[in-house]
Motif scaffolding. Structure first.
Motif, PDB file in Angstrom:
ATOM      1  N   GLY A 133       0.823  -1.215   0.000  1.00  0.00           N
ATOM      2  CA  GLY A 133       0.000   0.000   0.000  1.00  0.00           C
ATOM      3  C   GLY A 133       0.853   1.258   0.000  1.00  0.00           C
ATOM      4  N   VAL A 134       1.870   1.289   0.850  1.00  0.00           N
ATOM      5  CA  VAL A 134       2.699   2.490   0.954  1.00  0.00           C
ATOM      6  C   VAL A 134       3.462   2.740  -0.342  1.00  0.00           C
ATOM      7  CG1 VAL A 134       4.812   3.343   2.067  1.00  0.00           C
ATOM      8  CG2 VAL A 134       2.895   2.561   3.448  1.00  0.00           C
ATOM      9  N   ILE A 135       3.972   1.676  -0.927  1.00  0.00           N
ATOM     10  CA  ILE A 135       4.714   1.840  -2.192  1.00  0.00           C
ATOM     11  C   ILE A 135       3.782   2.390  -3.275  1.00  0.00           C
ATOM     12  CG2 ILE A 135       5.925   0.546  -4.019  1.00  0.00           C
ATOM     13  CD1 ILE A 135       7.179  -1.152  -1.707  1.00  0.00           C
ATOM     14  N   GLU A 136       2.551   1.903  -3.265  1.00  0.00           N
ATOM     15  CA  GLU A 136       1.575   2.414  -4.241  1.00  0.00           C
ATOM     16  C   GLU A 136       1.281   3.907  -3.989  1.00  0.00           C
ATOM     17  OE1 GLU A 136      -2.305   0.571  -4.030  1.00  0.00           O
ATOM     18  OE2 GLU A 136      -3.095   1.831  -5.658  1.00  0.00           O
ATOM     19  N   LEU A 137       1.041   4.258  -2.723  1.00  0.00           N
ATOM     20  CA  LEU A 137       0.664   5.647  -2.390  1.00  0.00           C
ATOM     21  C   LEU A 137       1.802   6.620  -2.693  1.00  0.00           C
ATOM     22  CD1 LEU A 137      -1.100   4.895   1.032  1.00  0.00           C
ATOM     23  CD2 LEU A 137      -2.216   5.360  -1.167  1.00  0.00           C
ATOM     24  N   LEU A 138       3.022   6.218  -2.355  1.00  0.00           N
ATOM     25  CA  LEU A 138       4.181   7.067  -2.663  1.00  0.00           C
ATOM     26  C   LEU A 138       4.319   7.231  -4.178  1.00  0.00           C
ATOM     27  CD1 LEU A 138       6.685   5.495  -0.107  1.00  0.00           C
ATOM     28  CD2 LEU A 138       5.909   7.879  -0.058  1.00  0.00           C
ATOM     29  N   GLY A 139       4.013   6.148  -4.885  1.00  0.00           N
ATOM     30  CA  GLY A 139       4.118   6.150  -6.350  1.00  0.00           C
ATOM     31  C   GLY A 139       3.165   7.143  -7.007  1.00  0.00           C
ATOM     32  N   TYR A 140       2.058   7.459  -6.320  1.00  0.00           N
ATOM     33  CA  TYR A 140       1.137   8.458  -6.871  1.00  0.00           C
ATOM     34  C   TYR A 140       1.633   9.880  -6.590  1.00  0.00           C
ATOM     35  CZ  TYR A 140      -2.176   4.575  -7.361  1.00  0.00           C
ATOM     36  OH  TYR A 140      -2.781   3.397  -7.703  1.00  0.00           O
ATOM     37  N   GLY A 141       2.760   9.968  -5.849  1.00  0.00           N
ATOM     38  CA  GLY A 141       3.322  11.291  -5.578  1.00  0.00           C
ATOM     39  C   GLY A 141       2.785  11.912  -4.297  1.00  0.00           C
ATOM     40  N   TRP A 142       2.294  11.075  -3.366  1.00  0.00           N
ATOM     41  CA  TRP A 142       1.745  11.589  -2.106  1.00  0.00           C
ATOM     42  C   TRP A 142       2.699  11.283  -0.956  1.00  0.00           C
ATOM     43  CZ3 TRP A 142      -3.101   8.220  -3.366  1.00  0.00           C
ATOM     44  CH2 TRP A 142      -3.788   8.773  -4.438  1.00  0.00           C
ATOM     45  N   HIS A 143       2.856  12.242  -0.040  1.00  0.00           N
ATOM     46  CA  HIS A 143       3.559  11.950   1.201  1.00  0.00           C
ATOM     47  C   HIS A 143       2.675  10.997   2.015  1.00  0.00           C
ATOM     48  CE1 HIS A 143       6.303  15.172   0.269  1.00  0.00           C
ATOM     49  NE2 HIS A 143       5.344  16.078   0.298  1.00  0.00           N
ATOM     50  N   VAL A 144       3.312  10.155   2.816  1.00  0.00           N
ATOM     51  CA  VAL A 144       2.535   9.146   3.541  1.00  0.00           C
ATOM     52  C   VAL A 144       2.817   9.191   5.043  1.00  0.00           C
ATOM     53  CG1 VAL A 144       2.137   6.666   3.857  1.00  0.00           C
ATOM     54  CG2 VAL A 144       2.455   7.585   1.555  1.00  0.00           C
ATOM     55  N   ASN A 145       1.743   9.261   5.813  1.00  0.00           N
ATOM     56  CA  ASN A 145       1.821   9.087   7.260  1.00  0.00           C
ATOM     57  C   ASN A 145       1.262   7.698   7.549  1.00  0.00           C
ATOM     58  OD1 ASN A 145       2.268   9.815   9.951  1.00  0.00           O
ATOM     59  ND2 ASN A 145       0.169  10.545  10.220  1.00  0.00           N
ATOM     60  N   LEU A 146       2.146   6.765   7.850  1.00  0.00           N
ATOM     61  CA  LEU A 146       1.763   5.362   7.986  1.00  0.00           C
ATOM     62  C   LEU A 146       1.594   4.989   9.447  1.00  0.00           C
ATOM     63  CD1 LEU A 146       1.479   2.455   6.747  1.00  0.00           C
ATOM     64  CD2 LEU A 146       3.942   2.225   7.086  1.00  0.00           C
ATOM     65  N   GLN A 147       0.623   4.100   9.678  1.00  0.00           N
ATOM     66  CA  GLN A 147       0.467   3.553  11.027  1.00  0.00           C
ATOM     67  C   GLN A 147       1.581   2.559  11.326  1.00  0.00           C
ATOM     68  OE1 GLN A 147      -1.190   3.564  13.831  1.00  0.00           O
ATOM     69  NE2 GLN A 147      -2.425   5.351  13.323  1.00  0.00           N
ATOM     70  N   LYS A 148       1.850   2.369  12.581  1.00  0.00           N
ATOM     71  CA  LYS A 148       2.774   1.331  13.016  1.00  0.00           C
ATOM     72  C   LYS A 148       2.066   0.000  13.076  1.00  0.00           C
ATOM     73  CE  LYS A 148       1.155  -0.064  16.157  1.00  0.00           C
ATOM     74  NZ  LYS A 148      -0.218  -0.585  16.438  1.00  0.00           N
ATOM     75  N   PRO A 149       2.716  -1.132  13.204  1.00  0.00           N
ATOM     76  CA  PRO A 149       4.127  -1.339  12.884  1.00  0.00           C
ATOM     77  C   PRO A 149       4.338  -1.131  11.385  1.00  0.00           C
ATOM     78  CG  PRO A 149       3.117  -3.302  13.874  1.00  0.00           C
ATOM     79  CD  PRO A 149       2.017  -2.362  13.557  1.00  0.00           C
ATOM     80  N   MET A 150       5.501  -0.592  11.058  1.00  0.00           N
ATOM     81  CA  MET A 150       5.786  -0.217   9.673  1.00  0.00           C
ATOM     82  C   MET A 150       5.570  -1.415   8.725  1.00  0.00           C
ATOM     83  SD  MET A 150       9.531   1.097   8.696  1.00  0.00           S
ATOM     84  CE  MET A 150       9.974   1.801   7.130  1.00  0.00           C
ATOM     85  N   ASP A 168       9.456  -7.049   8.192  1.00  0.00           N
ATOM     86  CA  ASP A 168      10.888  -7.390   8.136  1.00  0.00           C
ATOM     87  C   ASP A 168      11.696  -6.252   7.514  1.00  0.00           C
ATOM     88  OD1 ASP A 168      10.937  -7.794   5.214  1.00  0.00           O
ATOM     89  OD2 ASP A 168       9.695  -9.550   5.657  1.00  0.00           O
ATOM     90  N   LEU A 169      13.012  -6.379   7.641  1.00  0.00           N
ATOM     91  CA  LEU A 169      13.903  -5.291   7.228  1.00  0.00           C
ATOM     92  C   LEU A 169      13.907  -5.077   5.714  1.00  0.00           C
ATOM     93  CD1 LEU A 169      16.919  -5.961   9.610  1.00  0.00           C
ATOM     94  CD2 LEU A 169      15.298  -4.054   9.703  1.00  0.00           C
ATOM     95  N   ALA A 170      13.762  -6.167   4.965  1.00  0.00           N
ATOM     96  CA  ALA A 170      13.774  -6.023   3.503  1.00  0.00           C
ATOM     97  C   ALA A 170      12.580  -5.183   3.060  1.00  0.00           C
ATOM     98  CB  ALA A 170      13.743  -7.401   2.846  1.00  0.00           C
ATOM     99  N   ALA A 171      11.423  -5.431   3.671  1.00  0.00           N
ATOM    100  CA  ALA A 171      10.222  -4.654   3.316  1.00  0.00           C
ATOM    101  C   ALA A 171      10.408  -3.190   3.704  1.00  0.00           C
ATOM    102  CB  ALA A 171       9.000  -5.242   4.007  1.00  0.00           C
ATOM    103  N   ALA A 172      11.009  -2.956   4.882  1.00  0.00           N
ATOM    104  CA  ALA A 172      11.239  -1.568   5.325  1.00  0.00           C
ATOM    105  C   ALA A 172      12.119  -0.840   4.313  1.00  0.00           C
ATOM    106  CB  ALA A 172      11.894  -1.560   6.710  1.00  0.00           C
ATOM    107  N   GLN A 173      13.136  -1.521   3.840  1.00  0.00           N
ATOM    108  CA  GLN A 173      14.048  -0.888   2.878  1.00  0.00           C
ATOM    109  C   GLN A 173      13.323  -0.577   1.570  1.00  0.00           C
ATOM    110  OE1 GLN A 173      17.190   0.136   3.823  1.00  0.00           O
ATOM    111  NE2 GLN A 173      16.877   1.314   1.938  1.00  0.00           N
ATOM    112  N   ARG A 174      12.462  -1.497   1.150  1.00  0.00           N
ATOM    113  CA  ARG A 174      11.724  -1.244  -0.102  1.00  0.00           C
ATOM    114  C   ARG A 174      10.819  -0.015   0.044  1.00  0.00           C
ATOM    115  NH1 ARG A 174      11.825  -7.059  -0.373  1.00  0.00           N
ATOM    116  NH2 ARG A 174       9.835  -7.271   0.726  1.00  0.00           N
ATOM    117  N   MET A 175      10.262   0.152   1.243  1.00  0.00           N
ATOM    118  CA  MET A 175       9.382   1.311   1.455  1.00  0.00           C
ATOM    119  C   MET A 175      10.193   2.610   1.466  1.00  0.00           C
ATOM    120  SD  MET A 175       7.246  -0.608   4.405  1.00  0.00           S
ATOM    121  CE  MET A 175       5.810   0.310   4.779  1.00  0.00           C
ATOM    122  N   ILE A 176      11.344   2.555   2.120  1.00  0.00           N
ATOM    123  CA  ILE A 176      12.214   3.749   2.170  1.00  0.00           C
ATOM    124  C   ILE A 176      12.721   4.084   0.764  1.00  0.00           C
ATOM    125  CG2 ILE A 176      14.470   4.544   3.021  1.00  0.00           C
ATOM    126  CD1 ILE A 176      13.810   2.963   5.638  1.00  0.00           C
TER     127      ILE A 176
END
Ligand SMILES: NC(=O)c1ccc[n+]([C@@H]2O[C@H](COP(=O)([O-])OP(=O)(O)OC[C@H]3O[C@@H](n4cnc5c(N)ncnc54)[C@H](O)[C@@H]3O)[C@@H](O)[C@H]2O)c1
Length: 363
Positions: free
Chosen positions: A88-105, A108-116
């Motif tokens: 979801g976050v990757i999609e939302l960022l891809g539309y050019g929107w800043h994202v305020n995401l709920q926790k837990p991010m 795993d670490l690989a997913a966190a890196q993909r989001m960053i």
């Protein structure tokens, strides 16, 4: 990224209109920093229920429909089930929107890196929302710690009892994805709610060099195991040790306007101690913050200790920051990854029989 604050109210969309919308929305009500322009949820029922509060906002069944509509959006409040966070976050960022995401991010670490990476690639901000560090009794606890009133800090203790009765209704659909998380070894107490507790340790005492943990489980219905009893202990780089003890009391009634967590925080210094007696639920009904030093107990009776206010203030902090650049912004995706590392170190330690694990060494 180089971020330029908006010189007009931020145009925001809510993506996910479930249980926690009720609290996140408090940051957006009567807030001149923001204009709510859209509400997104596949559930028609939730769109019409939430839409009644925001007559000026357009509603959509998916973020893709919102993006295709041409409506201008600057930032989204992502209130999605945890298993959908990464995609979801990757999609939302891809539309050019800043994202305020709920926790837990994410899990795993690989997913966190993909989001960053997605935030960087799209030149957008990813914030991982943490409300506990905006809860006034905890904010005051931090002030007491840094003021030196307690003397040099000797230790940090947190206690949580997950109680089974009381509080608000949680839709069965929320439990559905929580169970999914549990089957992936990311339990509701240690990982989901635990995110907040671990966040407070990092916020108060900085980076951690070693974590030791014993993650247990209690079957509460056939096939459903809750991740308690659990004990997690750690040492910060500055030498301060912390411990968090989680207990399950499935038959205990706890008065609460929200979830039924009985939570306590205590910082012991060489001269005195300070304690936050409750947060989400109304467990210990004494003043929410008490501080002891030199034979005298000081109680704070007039704090804004409604848990919901921490959502209001955390969200306002984000919107203010987007609008004016007033910061520092808590927490970036990178900072949130340190919380994830802390949790993953606890799991790694528990799996190895309680050996010490350095969160920074996890790959
Ligand atoms: N900060 C806190 O203390 C706190 C407390 C509770 C929950 N949360 C977090 O908030 C998030 C949401 O939790 P919740 O309890 O509101 O869950 P929920 O299940 O009640 O609501 C999730 C909503 O998302 C909608 N949804 C599902 N897929 C979607 C999609 N692709 N696009 C848009 N909407 C979609 C669902 O229809 C539902 O309305 C989770 O990340 C959870 O961990 C945080």
């Amino acid at each position: 990224m180089a971020f330029t604050p908006y010189e007009r109210p931020v145009r925001a969309a809510f993506v996910g209109l479930g249980r926690i919308f009720d609290l996140n929305v408090r940051a957006y009500l009567d807030n001149p920093d923001v204009e709510v322009v859209a509400l997104v949820d596949p559930s028609e029922e939730r769109r019409s229920e939430r839409g009644a509060d925001w007559p000026g906002a357009a509603t959509f069944a998916s973020a893709a429909e919102l993006a295709a509509s041409g409506l201008e959006v600057d930032a989204v409040e992502a209130l999605l089930p945890i298993p959908l966070h990464e995609e979801g976050v990757i999609e939302l960022l891809g539309y050019g929107w800043h994202v305020n995401l709920q926790k837990p991010m994410c899990n795993d670490l690989a997913a966190a890196q993909r989001m960053i990476d997605a935030a960087e690639a799209n030149d957008r901000l990813l914030r991982v929302m943490e409300n506990y560090v905006f809860y006034e009794p905890l904010v005051r606890l931090k002030e007491l710690v840094t003021s030196g009133e307690l003397g040099e800090v000797s230790g940090y203790h947190m206690k949580m009892v997950g109680s089974g009765r009381g509080g608000w209704d949680v839709p069965a659909s929320s439990y559905h994805w929580q169970f999914q998380q549990m089957t992936h070894g990311r339990g509701i107490l240690v990982f989901d709610d635990g995110w907040h507790k671990l966040a407070t340790a990092l916020w108060l005492f900085g980076p951690i060099r070693e974590v030791r943990a014993w993650v247990g489980g209690t079957e509460v219905m056939p096939g459903v195991e809750i991740d308690a009893p659990t004990t997690i202990a750690w040492e910060h780089h500055n030498g301060i040790r912390g411990v968090w003890d989680i207990t399950l009391a499935p038959d205990m009634y706890l008065r609460s306007d929200y979830y039924t967590n009985d939570e306590r925080w205590e910082v012991t210094g060489r001269r005195g101690y300070a304690r936050v007696n409750r947060c989400t639920g109304r467990g210990i009904q004494q003043p929410s913050l008490e501080a002891y030093a030199d034979g005298e107990m000081r109680s704070s009776h007039a704090l804004d200790d409604d848990w919901a206010s921490s959502f209001r203030d955390s969200g306002r902090h984000w919107l203010r920051w987007l609008h004016t650049g007033e910061g520092p912004m808590l927490w970036s995706g990178e900072e949130a990854t340190n919380i994830l590392r802390f949790a993953l170190a606890a799991y790694a330690s528990s799996e190895s029989g309680g050996a010490g694990v350095d969160p920074a060494a996890l790959r």
